[in-house]
Write an enzyme that holds these catalytic residues in place. Sequence first.
Site, PDB file in Angstrom:
ATOM      1  N   GLU A 198      44.102  74.405  57.137  1.00  0.00           N
ATOM      2  CA  GLU A 198      42.778  74.188  57.786  1.00  0.00           C
ATOM      3  C   GLU A 198      42.997  73.886  59.356  1.00  0.00           C
ATOM      4  O   GLU A 198      43.586  72.937  59.404  1.00  0.00           O
ATOM      5  CB  GLU A 198      41.929  73.449  57.107  1.00  0.00           C
ATOM      6  CG  GLU A 198      40.751  73.831  57.176  1.00  0.00           C
ATOM      7  CD  GLU A 198      39.434  73.229  56.445  1.00  0.00           C
ATOM      8  OE1 GLU A 198      39.553  73.273  55.052  1.00  0.00           O
ATOM      9  OE2 GLU A 198      38.791  72.590  56.868  1.00  0.00           O
ATOM     10  N   GLU A 251      41.779  68.468  50.694  1.00  0.00           N
ATOM     11  CA  GLU A 251      41.001  67.125  51.246  1.00  0.00           C
ATOM     12  C   GLU A 251      40.521  66.325  50.018  1.00  0.00           C
ATOM     13  O   GLU A 251      39.391  65.876  50.197  1.00  0.00           O
ATOM     14  CB  GLU A 251      40.175  67.275  52.090  1.00  0.00           C
ATOM     15  CG  GLU A 251      40.629  68.079  53.444  1.00  0.00           C
ATOM     16  CD  GLU A 251      40.026  68.031  54.756  1.00  0.00           C
ATOM     17  OE1 GLU A 251      38.667  67.496  54.857  1.00  0.00           O
ATOM     18  OE2 GLU A 251      40.192  68.656  55.779  1.00  0.00           O
TER      19      GLU A 251
HETATM   20  C1  GAL Z   1      37.313  69.995  56.903  1.00  0.00           C
HETATM   21  C2  GAL Z   1      36.812  70.169  55.337  1.00  0.00           C
HETATM   22  C3  GAL Z   1      35.920  71.704  55.435  1.00  0.00           C
HETATM   23  C4  GAL Z   1      34.968  71.398  56.229  1.00  0.00           C
HETATM   24  C5  GAL Z   1      35.509  71.224  57.666  1.00  0.00           C
HETATM   25  C6  GAL Z   1      34.491  71.260  58.730  1.00  0.00           C
HETATM   26  O1  GAL Z   1      37.526  68.597  56.575  1.00  0.00           O
HETATM   27  O2  GAL Z   1      38.075  70.875  54.490  1.00  0.00           O
HETATM   28  O3  GAL Z   1      35.386  71.770  54.054  1.00  0.00           O
HETATM   29  O4  GAL Z   1      34.024  70.477  55.893  1.00  0.00           O
HETATM   30  O5  GAL Z   1      36.189  70.091  57.555  1.00  0.00           O
HETATM   31  O6  GAL Z   1      35.048  70.869  60.013  1.00  0.00           O
END
Ligand code: GAL
Length: 904
Positions: A539, A453
């Site tokens: 993710e 991100e």
């Molecule tokens: C994502 C990020 C992670 C964490 C997560 C929490 O956007 O890549 O590091 O912050 O959100 O939901």
Amino acid sequence: HHHHHHVEDATRSDSTTQMSSTPEVVYSSAVDSKQNRTSDFDANWKFMLSDSVQAQDPAFDDSAWQQVDLPHDYSITQKYSQSNEAESAYLPGGTGWYRKSFTIDRDLAGKRIAINFDGVYMNATVWFNGVKLGTHPYGYSPFSFDLTGNAKFGGENTIVVKVENRLPSSRWYSGSGIYRDVTLTVTDGVHVGNNGVAIKTPSLATQNGGNVTMNLTTKVANDTEAAANITLKQTVFPKGGKTDAAIGTVTTASKSIAAGASADVTSTITAASPKLWSIKNPNLYTVRTEVLNGDTVLDTYDTEYGFRWTGFDATSGFSLNGEKVKLKGVSMHHDQGSLGAVANRRAIERQVEILQKMGVNSIRTTHNPAAKALIDVCNEKGVLVVEEVFDMWNRSKNGNTEDYGKWFGQTIAGDNAVLGGDKDETWAKFDLTSTINRDRNAPSVIMWSLGNEMMEGISGSVSDFPATSAKLVAWTKAADSTRPMTYGDNKIKANWNESNTMGDNLTANGGVVGTNYSDGANYDKIRTTHPSWAIYGSETASAINSRGIYNRTTGGAQSSDKQLTSYDNSAVGWGAVASSAWYDVVQRDFVAGTYVWTGFDYLGEPTPWNGTGSGAVGSWPSPKNSYFGIVDTAGFPKDTYYFYQSQWNDDVHTLHILPAWNENVVAKGSGNKVPVVVYTDAAKVKLYFTPKGSTEKRLIGEKSFTKKTTAAGYTYQVYEGTDKDSTAHKNMYLTWNVPWAEGTISAEAYDENNRLIPEGSTEGNASVTTTGKAAKLKADADRKTITADGKDLSYIEVDVTDANGHIVPDAANRVTFDVKGAGKLVGVDNGSSPDHDSYQADNRKAFSGKVLAIVQSTKEAGEITVTAKADGLQSSTVKIATTAVPGTSTEKTVRSFYYSRNYY
Ligand code: GAL
């Protein structure tokens, strides 16, 4: 006079408890000719947290400093403060100084000596015998310095490391200090270079089962003043076996390497029918490289290797050794709960074991290079790794002005002797390359992730990101052409131009596109708009749950007790609950897999109580650790663990019921009804209620799943009965609404042939029962025999139970640990986010009936006795044997009584 500053330190040495009238027992280190090529250099350091001290002079008096063994984290022992950030667990950083004095024997003169740091958070400056060698900013990548030029052979030498973690530097808890292993390498003047062997088996897929061609490139350094004629002898044999079991060997033609130069020597070995490395059978080999001058062996260098090949297909996903494998992955930060950032190998191994038992076959090392220990463990256990290198590129995120974004684009200064560093290259290139060089032979590593991100949480234009991405892609290919690169991008689903350009470039270079937080519709859209991309959910989820909380069934919102429901009903706005995230992935073969955010809870980012600036979120004590984990910081599974296990682990049967069955912990709806959820892989479940005092099991109901198979052959099951849930993914498990009454809820599981899966053979709680009040403690060690190496750990899990041994689901008794014998207590935890008690205390309150103590061996073999006690409860004792380290110890530790300027 003595100073005892180390009482609260989790990794303290056990050396300084003498009376002041007797000489102090100290441990010192000596490097001598019996030294292994590379040895552990973690013991016997001195530490001081100070912004004002200047301690690089070897003569500096560090007698008042704390004695520590590495790995060491100086954030975790400090106090939580409201003036720090939720993101970083309200813990501070600061400037830490480490000093280590050691002798180098005179007969080592002429040898090369290098020191290797696997990770220092962050901004390390290294001096050796008063000479500044250089700096290294990034907190998560390995680096080395050559010590030879400034070494005193036959004398005392002092290495000094200054570490500066200036805040704010991170979106999560980073820890501070030399939190990973340090090793010392001693070689001849002519030797294999740092991480100098690269092995490729490009024809393995077609040669499998027969003779496999191994192409090796070996960097040989000649750090002497004369040209050297060398040949290489390279031998492949099963790891842990003998060279006479070799499956292949080669001796290269002689080559001359000029004085002060290094050369890449290429060679080919034909390996006879190597066993493949796979998830089920992670066969490993050692490739031994001997650098020879005539018959004289100048260097012997071992590389761990595993034979496997991987593939990504835009339609059918990932394959390993030609077999389709859905990536059942979790994202993991690096901390170890109560141990902080300390990268203890056993702590890491335990995390991996817990995750494997859930059915995890892959880990994404968010958002930074892993400790080498994690890579080693994954090689040994058959876990696939996506090794991520950066969280940000050349922009700081979330206003963290001191994060690595500051150094990403800076070049290494000319006076910096960091090994392998070129003054004109950027730190980004250096850190990427040094990570790849360390891990390029690891069979576990399947992809290099260049970022996460990168365009989130930054300010300003993002138009330069595709150019940065292209540079990283080119550097990665140059360092290792055998693995695809990837990243986790959350802007693909928003159809950003930059994301599309970067994804096309990645694909054109054989890469795989990771999309963060895509749902089914997003995946389908990416598939339609970018049919050539191989994609996966880099993710997913970001479900937020506490362990053992059932008095609310929905959640995500802030609550006064700062806990969240354990039901599969709570996630962040940009995420999805567990069943939803998995349902969207398993149905789509073109989505290679998923990396759930996260496997374990981690320190910091306590969403929905997170904050990116300083100051408490919610009333103090504010939540300090995340709720994203499927497992809490203590390593205790939340209920969702059994959801994933039921879907992912094909080796066990899961039969898990929630909630617990005490009236004061359940959420009663109309008609006193409580939602009872069953996570299972069974084809059919019968649910029963047995009233208290009765033996009559009354059938509540029975439900059968319908099995589904995808085109690629993946299976999953859903409940399609008339009372099915209107939300499709919630039918991946079973739900009954049961009026609460005292007694026992139990389940029976049946397989596809309607055969009962024997009671007691399933994982999870196959029954829940109304308990009496807390009466006793039940302590259990995960390992009852550990190694007496001063590093190994035993995890003691304690349940608070009623008189019948049933865990009391809301027990919060304060449990005190009494540790005697050949070990010491290094951490206590219960997984509760708002708990601010010290992790280094000898006691902690239970949370949802459980509490953990971690004990560490000393270097003396013997027995550790751990007694858990609580007011009014029967105590519980476990004994752990510690056994001597087999063979020779690596670093020579001299236990002596001596008076020196360092101690008086
Ligand atoms: C994502 C990020 C992670 C964490 C997560 C929490 O956007 O890549 O590091 O912050 O959100 O939901």
